[in-house]
Design an enzyme around this catalytic site. Structure first.
Site, PDB file in Angstrom:
ATOM      1  N   GLY A 132       0.818  -1.205   0.000  1.00 26.27           N
ATOM      2  CA  GLY A 132       0.000   0.000   0.000  1.00 26.27           C
ATOM      3  C   GLY A 132       0.854   1.258   0.000  1.00 26.27           C
ATOM      4  O   GLY A 132       1.688   1.443   0.890  1.00 26.27           O
TER       5      GLY A 132
ATOM      6  N   GLU B 241     -18.973  17.542   2.349  1.00 22.97           N
ATOM      7  CA  GLU B 241     -18.181  18.222   1.324  1.00 22.97           C
ATOM      8  C   GLU B 241     -18.763  18.002  -0.068  1.00 22.97           C
ATOM      9  O   GLU B 241     -18.828  18.934  -0.888  1.00 22.97           O
ATOM     10  CB  GLU B 241     -16.731  17.754   1.403  1.00 22.97           C
ATOM     11  CG  GLU B 241     -16.019  18.263   2.654  1.00 22.97           C
ATOM     12  CD  GLU B 241     -14.671  17.626   2.902  1.00 22.97           C
ATOM     13  OE1 GLU B 241     -13.835  18.250   3.580  1.00 22.97           O
ATOM     14  OE2 GLU B 241     -14.452  16.493   2.432  1.00 22.97           O
TER      15      GLU B 241
ATOM     16  N   ASP C  56      -6.097   2.806   7.884  1.00 20.31           N
ATOM     17  CA  ASP C  56      -7.457   2.262   7.847  1.00 20.31           C
ATOM     18  C   ASP C  56      -7.488   0.758   7.992  1.00 20.31           C
ATOM     19  O   ASP C  56      -8.561   0.163   8.148  1.00 20.31           O
ATOM     20  CB  ASP C  56      -8.138   2.650   6.528  1.00 20.31           C
ATOM     21  CG  ASP C  56      -8.430   4.134   6.441  1.00 20.31           C
ATOM     22  OD1 ASP C  56      -8.463   4.784   7.499  1.00 20.31           O
ATOM     23  OD2 ASP C  56      -8.619   4.639   5.323  1.00 20.31           O
TER      24      ASP C  56
ATOM     25  N   GLY D 189      -0.286   4.426   0.199  1.00 17.04           N
ATOM     26  CA  GLY D 189      -1.072   5.559   0.659  1.00 17.04           C
ATOM     27  C   GLY D 189      -0.239   6.411   1.601  1.00 17.04           C
ATOM     28  O   GLY D 189       0.994   6.346   1.616  1.00 17.04           O
ATOM     29  N   PHE D 190      -0.923   7.213   2.417  1.00 19.04           N
ATOM     30  CA  PHE D 190      -0.219   8.104   3.327  1.00 19.04           C
ATOM     31  C   PHE D 190       0.713   7.334   4.268  1.00 19.04           C
ATOM     32  O   PHE D 190       1.884   7.678   4.422  1.00 19.04           O
ATOM     33  CB  PHE D 190      -1.219   8.925   4.142  1.00 19.04           C
ATOM     34  CG  PHE D 190      -1.939   9.960   3.339  1.00 19.04           C
ATOM     35  CD1 PHE D 190      -1.277  11.050   2.819  1.00 19.04           C
ATOM     36  CD2 PHE D 190      -3.301   9.843   3.102  1.00 19.04           C
ATOM     37  CE1 PHE D 190      -1.937  12.016   2.083  1.00 19.04           C
ATOM     38  CE2 PHE D 190      -3.983  10.799   2.368  1.00 19.04           C
ATOM     39  CZ  PHE D 190      -3.295  11.883   1.853  1.00 19.04           C
ATOM     40  N   GLY D 191       0.189   6.302   4.932  1.00 13.21           N
ATOM     41  CA  GLY D 191       0.985   5.565   5.901  1.00 13.21           C
ATOM     42  C   GLY D 191       2.156   4.841   5.281  1.00 13.21           C
ATOM     43  O   GLY D 191       3.282   4.893   5.797  1.00 13.21           O
TER      44      GLY D 191
END
Length: 430
Positions: free
Chosen positions: A17, A177, A306, A19-21
């Site tokens: 992954g 949003e 997550d 992603g951010f992490g």
């Protein structure tokens, strides 16, 4: 077949992954005596907090996503693989990939993120897409824009009303949003583009099973958010769960609403990482992790973001947001480097909540720093500056800033392109 790491003599770290992490973990491991392999089923990293802006035609996909290989191009210690993970063999310490090959590891970091959840009604997904990927965003953008195009050609008033009704299920940050930005789109951007319809008459309906919008915020901020949405023309329906979702509309509470565009923002489901490992998970599929972010019984396997369920010092679950994933990635890198140096940090992972931000519409936002709450125009500017700051690259920051200033000044969104589908999709007989 086993895929080899860049240098098999070094400590092999596999990160699933980007992603951010995952990316923060890789960045923080720079200079360590390790060989890192990053595996992701997509070739790009997404700035997820702005994904809804792609879905509502405010930003282009290239402004919130970057090729993973390009992001890591200077890291000679990192190999990037475009592949889908199908399983993990904990005993053999290998990761299985979709082409039947395996990837050996000494340390495994699972940063696999989450998808939207339909609470046992996965059959709703084709008619009510969620928003977690670029594909989701462009699908939603296409459906929103096509709804106006179809309404322009529709002569039946009842069908036209259904086309101009947009339902968002779930009033968390993403739902709020989306609702506010679609309202801005219909009332500020599109009116001069159409001749046969009045886009001001579009109905945006935000449905929430709970009693509040932005439930994680203070009562004062949630009240402001609800009032702001209603001032934008959004119909806020609280305390009613959706019980039926079809291509023709939704049923919520005792009401039936005809709508051709439905967007799901009501829940998330973790990746199948817990299933790969055969370890306990919560009801949303998130791994029940140890305080040091390792999988129970397997100190060589970390999970972050997550993918996991962990309670903070205040007794509340750590939220599934970008800062939590980033902090988890940084902590895991620190632990790995300490282990390689012959020591292990004793302190468990501690999440520091930096604040919650949500945009409601142009000039409207809410910010909760815990010690300070802001709302309105000032919060909107801080929200924008904060998001621009965390984007990758000067060119992207300038592009997004210019786009937002143009939208603010001229109410024009340049990303109103119908792509990745037939432009006459759904334009035939119902």
């Amino acid at each position: 077949m086993t895929v080899q790491s860049a240098n098999a003599s070094l400590h092999r770290i596999v990160v699933v992954g980007a992603g951010f992490g995952g990316l923060v973990a890789v960045n923080k491991l720079a200079g360590a005596p390790v060989a890192i392999t990053v595996v992701d089923q997509r070739n790009h990293h997404i700035f997820q907090p702005l994904l809804y802006q792609v879905a509502t035609a405010s930003l282009a996909t290239s402004e919130i996503a970057w090729p993973i290989r390009n992001v890591l191009r200077t890291r000679k210690d990192v190999i990037t693989l475009l592949a889908t993970v199908t399983g993990v063999d904990k005993q053999a310490r290998t990761v299985r990939l979709d082409d039947a090959s395996t990837l050996a590891y000494d340390t495994l970091i699972l940063a696999t993120g989450a998808r939207h959840a339909y609470f046992g009604h996965d059959e709703w997904e084709p008619v009510a897409p969620g928003l977690k990927t670029l594909e989701d965003a462009t699908t939603i953008r296409r459906r929103i824009l096509l709804a106006f195009e179809r309404a322009e050609r529709e002569i039946d008033p009842t069908k036209q009303d259904g086309l101009l009704t947009f339902v968002i299920v779930g009033a968390g940050p993403t739902g709020v949003e989306l609702a506010g930005t679609i309202a801005d789109l219909a009332r500020d951007t599109l009116p001069r583009d159409f001749r046969n319809i009045d886009t001001h008459k579009a109905r945006i309906v935000l449905i929430e099973a709970g009693q509040r919008v932005l439930a994680g915020y203070s009562d004062e901020l949630t009240d402001y958010a609800k009032r702001s949405l209603e001032e934008l023309g959004v119909e806020v329906e609280l305390g009613r769960a959706v019980s039926q979702c079809t291509a023709d509309g939704v049923v919520y509470g005792d009401k039936t609403l005809a709508a051709k565009t439905i967007i799901w923002a009501a829940g998330v489901q973790a990746s199948p990482a817990a299933q790969w490992l055969g370890v306990p998970a919560d009801r949303n599929g998130r791994i029940l992790i140890q305080p040091d972010l390792t999988v129970p019984g397997h100190p060589e396997i970390f999970a972050i973001g997550d993918t996991v369920s962990l309670t903070g010092p205040n007794g509340k679950p750590i939220p599934g947001i970008a800062p939590a994933a980033k902090q988890g990635g940084a902590y895991v890198a620190k632990v790995i480097k300490a282990r390689l140096a012959g020591s292990v940090p004793r302190s468990p992972f501690r999440y520091w909540h930096q604040g919650s931000l949500a945009q409601i519409g142009k000039n409207r936002a809410v910010i909760d720093f815990g010690w300070l709450e802001l709302r309105g125009v000032l919060a909107w500017w801080i929200w924008g500056i904060a998001h621009i700051y965390f984007l990758i690259g000067v060119r992207t920051r300038l592009s997004v800033a210019i786009n937002w200033l143009w939208i603010h000044a001229r109410n024009q969104r340049s990303a109103r392109l119908i792509t990745q589908g037939q432009t006459n999709e759904g334009l035939g007989e119902d």
